[in-house]
Design a protein around this motif. Structure first.
Motif, PDB file in Angstrom:
ATOM      1  N   VAL A   1     -33.968 -40.784   2.598  1.00 38.83           N
ATOM      2  CA  VAL A   1     -33.016 -40.553   3.854  1.00 38.83           C
ATOM      3  C   VAL A   1     -33.055 -38.967   3.851  1.00 38.83           C
ATOM      4  CG1 VAL A   1     -30.777 -40.249   4.027  1.00 38.83           C
ATOM      5  CG2 VAL A   1     -31.305 -42.394   4.147  1.00 38.83           C
ATOM      6  N   VAL A   2     -33.279 -38.243   2.370  1.00 39.18           N
ATOM      7  CA  VAL A   2     -33.059 -37.166   2.076  1.00 39.18           C
ATOM      8  C   VAL A   2     -34.418 -36.631   2.887  1.00 39.18           C
ATOM      9  CG1 VAL A   2     -33.513 -35.313   0.455  1.00 39.18           C
ATOM     10  CG2 VAL A   2     -32.290 -37.287  -0.361  1.00 39.18           C
ATOM     11  N   GLY A   3     -35.186 -37.171   2.783  1.00 42.91           N
ATOM     12  CA  GLY A   3     -36.332 -36.402   3.080  1.00 42.91           C
ATOM     13  C   GLY A   3     -37.261 -36.012   4.484  1.00 42.91           C
ATOM     14  N   VAL A   4     -36.195 -37.444   5.404  1.00 42.12           N
ATOM     15  CA  VAL A   4     -36.241 -37.019   6.461  1.00 42.12           C
ATOM     16  C   VAL A   4     -35.610 -35.936   7.316  1.00 42.12           C
ATOM     17  CG1 VAL A   4     -35.763 -38.507   9.052  1.00 42.12           C
ATOM     18  CG2 VAL A   4     -37.156 -39.329   7.191  1.00 42.12           C
ATOM     19  N   LEU A   5     -34.047 -36.119   6.337  1.00 41.60           N
ATOM     20  CA  LEU A   5     -33.178 -35.110   6.649  1.00 41.60           C
ATOM     21  C   LEU A   5     -33.701 -33.628   6.727  1.00 41.60           C
ATOM     22  CD1 LEU A   5     -29.929 -36.768   6.561  1.00 41.60           C
ATOM     23  CD2 LEU A   5     -30.968 -36.798   8.933  1.00 41.60           C
ATOM     24  N   ALA A   6     -34.045 -33.610   5.313  1.00 39.07           N
ATOM     25  CA  ALA A   6     -34.373 -32.413   4.591  1.00 39.07           C
ATOM     26  C   ALA A   6     -35.994 -31.682   5.726  1.00 39.07           C
ATOM     27  CB  ALA A   6     -35.164 -32.590   3.099  1.00 39.07           C
ATOM     28  N   ALA A   7     -37.042 -32.349   5.785  1.00 37.70           N
ATOM     29  CA  ALA A   7     -37.951 -32.117   6.780  1.00 37.70           C
ATOM     30  C   ALA A   7     -37.339 -31.445   8.346  1.00 37.70           C
ATOM     31  CB  ALA A   7     -39.213 -33.304   6.939  1.00 37.70           C
TER      32      ALA A   7
ATOM     33  N   VAL B   1     -38.850 -34.708  -3.996  1.00 32.84           N
ATOM     34  CA  VAL B   1     -39.611 -34.777  -2.663  1.00 32.84           C
ATOM     35  C   VAL B   1     -40.392 -33.469  -2.156  1.00 32.84           C
ATOM     36  CG1 VAL B   1     -39.516 -35.895  -0.049  1.00 32.84           C
ATOM     37  CG2 VAL B   1     -37.242 -35.756  -1.989  1.00 32.84           C
ATOM     38  N   PHE B   2     -41.896 -34.025  -1.726  1.00 31.27           N
ATOM     39  CA  PHE B   2     -42.411 -33.432  -1.971  1.00 31.27           C
ATOM     40  C   PHE B   2     -43.117 -33.464   0.246  1.00 31.27           C
ATOM     41  CE2 PHE B   2     -43.544 -33.655  -6.224  1.00 31.27           C
ATOM     42  CZ  PHE B   2     -44.049 -31.867  -6.187  1.00 31.27           C
ATOM     43  N   LEU B   3     -43.270 -32.532   0.692  1.00 33.65           N
ATOM     44  CA  LEU B   3     -44.052 -32.777   2.490  1.00 33.65           C
ATOM     45  C   LEU B   3     -45.669 -31.996   2.120  1.00 33.65           C
ATOM     46  CD1 LEU B   3     -42.997 -32.245   5.582  1.00 33.65           C
ATOM     47  CD2 LEU B   3     -43.194 -29.753   5.370  1.00 33.65           C
ATOM     48  N   ALA B   4     -46.340 -33.395   2.876  1.00 42.41           N
ATOM     49  CA  ALA B   4     -47.435 -32.942   2.505  1.00 42.41           C
ATOM     50  C   ALA B   4     -48.090 -33.290   4.123  1.00 42.41           C
ATOM     51  CB  ALA B   4     -47.994 -34.616   2.220  1.00 42.41           C
ATOM     52  N   ARG B   5     -49.516 -32.214   4.124  1.00 36.60           N
ATOM     53  CA  ARG B   5     -49.466 -31.644   5.689  1.00 36.60           C
ATOM     54  C   ARG B   5     -51.592 -31.992   5.447  1.00 36.60           C
ATOM     55  NH1 ARG B   5     -45.262 -27.381   8.175  1.00 36.60           N
ATOM     56  NH2 ARG B   5     -45.491 -26.932   5.621  1.00 36.60           N
ATOM     57  N   ASP B   6     -51.682 -31.233   6.861  1.00 36.27           N
ATOM     58  CA  ASP B   6     -53.396 -31.388   6.574  1.00 36.27           C
ATOM     59  C   ASP B   6     -54.147 -32.684   6.266  1.00 36.27           C
ATOM     60  OD1 ASP B   6     -52.877 -29.273   7.619  1.00 36.27           O
ATOM     61  OD2 ASP B   6     -53.826 -28.335   5.806  1.00 36.27           O
TER      62      ASP B   6
ATOM     63  N   VAL C   1     -42.652 -28.160  -1.500  1.00 38.18           N
ATOM     64  CA  VAL C   1     -41.358 -29.360  -1.932  1.00 38.18           C
ATOM     65  C   VAL C   1     -40.456 -29.149  -0.668  1.00 38.18           C
ATOM     66  CG1 VAL C   1     -39.883 -29.647  -3.868  1.00 38.18           C
ATOM     67  CG2 VAL C   1     -41.649 -28.512  -4.431  1.00 38.18           C
ATOM     68  N   LEU C   2     -39.877 -30.009  -0.260  1.00 37.12           N
ATOM     69  CA  LEU C   2     -38.743 -29.981   0.301  1.00 37.12           C
ATOM     70  C   LEU C   2     -37.642 -30.150  -0.606  1.00 37.12           C
ATOM     71  CD1 LEU C   2     -39.952 -32.981   3.192  1.00 37.12           C
ATOM     72  CD2 LEU C   2     -39.108 -30.501   3.402  1.00 37.12           C
ATOM     73  N   ALA C   3     -37.332 -31.226  -1.536  1.00 33.39           N
ATOM     74  CA  ALA C   3     -35.854 -31.249  -2.031  1.00 33.39           C
ATOM     75  C   ALA C   3     -35.976 -31.850  -3.455  1.00 33.39           C
ATOM     76  CB  ALA C   3     -35.004 -32.015  -1.039  1.00 33.39           C
ATOM     77  N   ASP C   4     -34.862 -31.559  -3.995  1.00 32.47           N
ATOM     78  CA  ASP C   4     -35.013 -32.449  -5.251  1.00 32.47           C
ATOM     79  C   ASP C   4     -33.477 -33.083  -5.776  1.00 32.47           C
ATOM     80  OD1 ASP C   4     -37.474 -31.224  -6.765  1.00 32.47           O
ATOM     81  OD2 ASP C   4     -36.315 -29.494  -6.841  1.00 32.47           O
ATOM     82  N   PHE C   5     -32.802 -33.985  -5.997  1.00 37.41           N
ATOM     83  CA  PHE C   5     -32.242 -35.090  -6.153  1.00 37.41           C
ATOM     84  C   PHE C   5     -32.112 -36.141  -7.068  1.00 37.41           C
ATOM     85  CE2 PHE C   5     -34.889 -37.645  -3.335  1.00 37.41           C
ATOM     86  CZ  PHE C   5     -34.041 -39.179  -3.738  1.00 37.41           C
ATOM     87  N   ALA C   6     -30.781 -36.125  -7.455  1.00 39.75           N
ATOM     88  CA  ALA C   6     -30.727 -37.110  -8.895  1.00 39.75           C
ATOM     89  C   ALA C   6     -29.546 -38.530  -7.667  1.00 39.75           C
ATOM     90  CB  ALA C   6     -29.219 -36.778  -9.229  1.00 39.75           C
ATOM     91  N   SER C   7     -30.915 -39.796  -7.798  1.00 38.91           N
ATOM     92  CA  SER C   7     -30.082 -40.700  -7.121  1.00 38.91           C
ATOM     93  C   SER C   7     -29.225 -41.034  -7.209  1.00 38.91           C
ATOM     94  CB  SER C   7     -32.259 -41.089  -7.727  1.00 38.91           C
ATOM     95  OG  SER C   7     -31.472 -42.181  -8.520  1.00 38.91           O
ATOM     96  N   SER C   8     -28.380 -41.496  -8.632  1.00 39.80           N
ATOM     97  CA  SER C   8     -27.463 -42.087  -8.574  1.00 39.80           C
ATOM     98  C   SER C   8     -26.807 -40.982 -10.180  1.00 39.80           C
ATOM     99  CB  SER C   8     -27.476 -43.978  -8.694  1.00 39.80           C
ATOM    100  OG  SER C   8     -25.815 -44.059  -8.526  1.00 39.80           O
ATOM    101  N   PRO C   9     -26.495 -40.082  -9.741  1.00 38.88           N
ATOM    102  CA  PRO C   9     -25.639 -39.521 -11.385  1.00 38.88           C
ATOM    103  C   PRO C   9     -24.444 -40.036 -12.230  1.00 38.88           C
ATOM    104  CG  PRO C   9     -25.285 -37.902  -9.877  1.00 38.88           C
ATOM    105  CD  PRO C   9     -26.077 -39.421  -8.708  1.00 38.88           C
ATOM    106  N   GLY C  10     -24.324 -40.897 -11.542  1.00 34.83           N
ATOM    107  CA  GLY C  10     -22.943 -41.793 -11.941  1.00 34.83           C
ATOM    108  C   GLY C  10     -23.251 -43.158 -12.441  1.00 34.83           C
TER     109      GLY C  10
END
Length: 218
Positions: free
Chosen positions: A188-194, A139-144, A122-131
Motif C-alpha cells: 500500500v505504502v510503496g504503490v501509492l508513494a511510487a 521502501v526502495f524504488l528499484a529500476r533498470d 528511497v521512496l518512503a519510510d514508515f513505522a508498521s504499527s507504532p502502537g
C-alpha cells in the motif's frame, strides 16, 4: 478550515521527532525467532507512569520494482497470521548485522523474485504499527531491472516456495489499493508513494543511502 486549531500548520515543521521517555523498568516477556515481546514501565512525567507491551523487531526493507513499461512487480504468498494469500511487493528482514539497507533490499529482490536492479532510490519510510511494535520499514524504488542467472537463483522454501509473480501496471495497482483489494502495508505504502513520486517527476526520491534515524538499533 479557517478557525480549526492546527489547520494552518502552526507549531513548527510537520516532521516526526524522536522523543524518548525514561523507562523505569523493562522486562522481556518472550524471545522469538524473529522478534521479542517486551514490557516497559514508561515515565510520562506529569501524566504518570504507564505500562506498555510491544514487539521489538529488527526492521525491514521493501522494494517497488518498476520496469520500463511502468509495471510494478507484485508477489502473492500465504501469510498465516491473517490466514490469507496477499499480493505484496518484495520485502525482507534487516537480519544481517551491519548490512546496509539497500544491500538487504537487493538481496531480497533477488531471492524472492529472481530480479536485479541497477538503480536504487528511497521512496518512503514508515513505522508498521507504532502502537504495538518498533518495526521500521524502508521502501526502495528499484529500476533498470534484470534477471538473476539460472545458476545463481535462490531456492525458496516455506511460504516463499509457493510465491506467485505478476507484473501489474502501476495505475492498476493504485486502483486495487484504493478499492480495498490490496492490504499488505508495504505494498500500500510503496504503490501509492511510487504513483505520487511519478506524478511529481520523481523529484521526491532520495539517495539509496539517505539517513534513516528510525531504523532499529539492533
Amino acid at each position: 478550515m479557517t478557525g480549526v486549531p492546527g489547520a494552518t500548520g502552526e507549531g513548527g515543521p510537520l516532521v516526526d521527532e524522536a522523543a524518548p521517555r525514561p523507562v523505569v523498568r523493562s522486562e522481556v516477556l518472550h524471545r522469538g525467532r524473529i522478534a521479542d515481546l517486551v514490557r516497559d514501565d514508561v515515565d510520562l512525567g506529569d501524566a504518570g507512569t504507564v505500562t506498555r507491551e510491544y514487539v521489538v523487531h529488527p526492521g525491514a526493507v521493501a522494494i517497488v520494482a518498476l520496469d520500463d513499461a511502468d509495471r510494478v512487480l507484485l508477489l502473492r504468498q500465504y501469510r498465516h497470521p491473517v490466514r490469507a494469500r496477499l499480493w505484496e511487493v518484495p520485502a525482507g528482514l534487516l537480519d544481517v548485522d551491519g548490512e546496509p539497507a539497500v544491500d538487504a533490499a537487493a538481496r531480497e529482490l533477488a531471492e524472492e523474485a529472481d530480479v536485479t536492479a541497477r538503480r536504487w532510490q528511497v521512496l518512503a519510510d514508515f513505522a508498521s504499527s507504532p502502537g504495538s511494535s518498533d518495526e521500521a520499514v524502508r521502501v526502495f524504488l528499484a529500476r533498470d531491472l534484470g534477471e538473476v542467472s539460472a545458476t545463481e537463483r535462490h531456492t525458496r522454501t516455506g511460504e516463499e516456495a509457493g510465491i506467485e509473480v505478476r507484473w501489474v501496471p502501476l495505475d492498476e495497482a493504485v486502483a486495487r489499493v484504493l478499492d480495498g483489494s490490496l492490504h499488505n502495508p508495504s505494498a500500500v505504502v510503496g504503490v501509492l508513494a511510487a504513483a505520487a513520486s511519478r506524478a511529481g517527476g520523481w523529484a521526491s526520491l532520495r539517495p539509496a543511502d539517505a539517513p534513516w534515524p528510525s531504523r532499529p538499533r539492533a
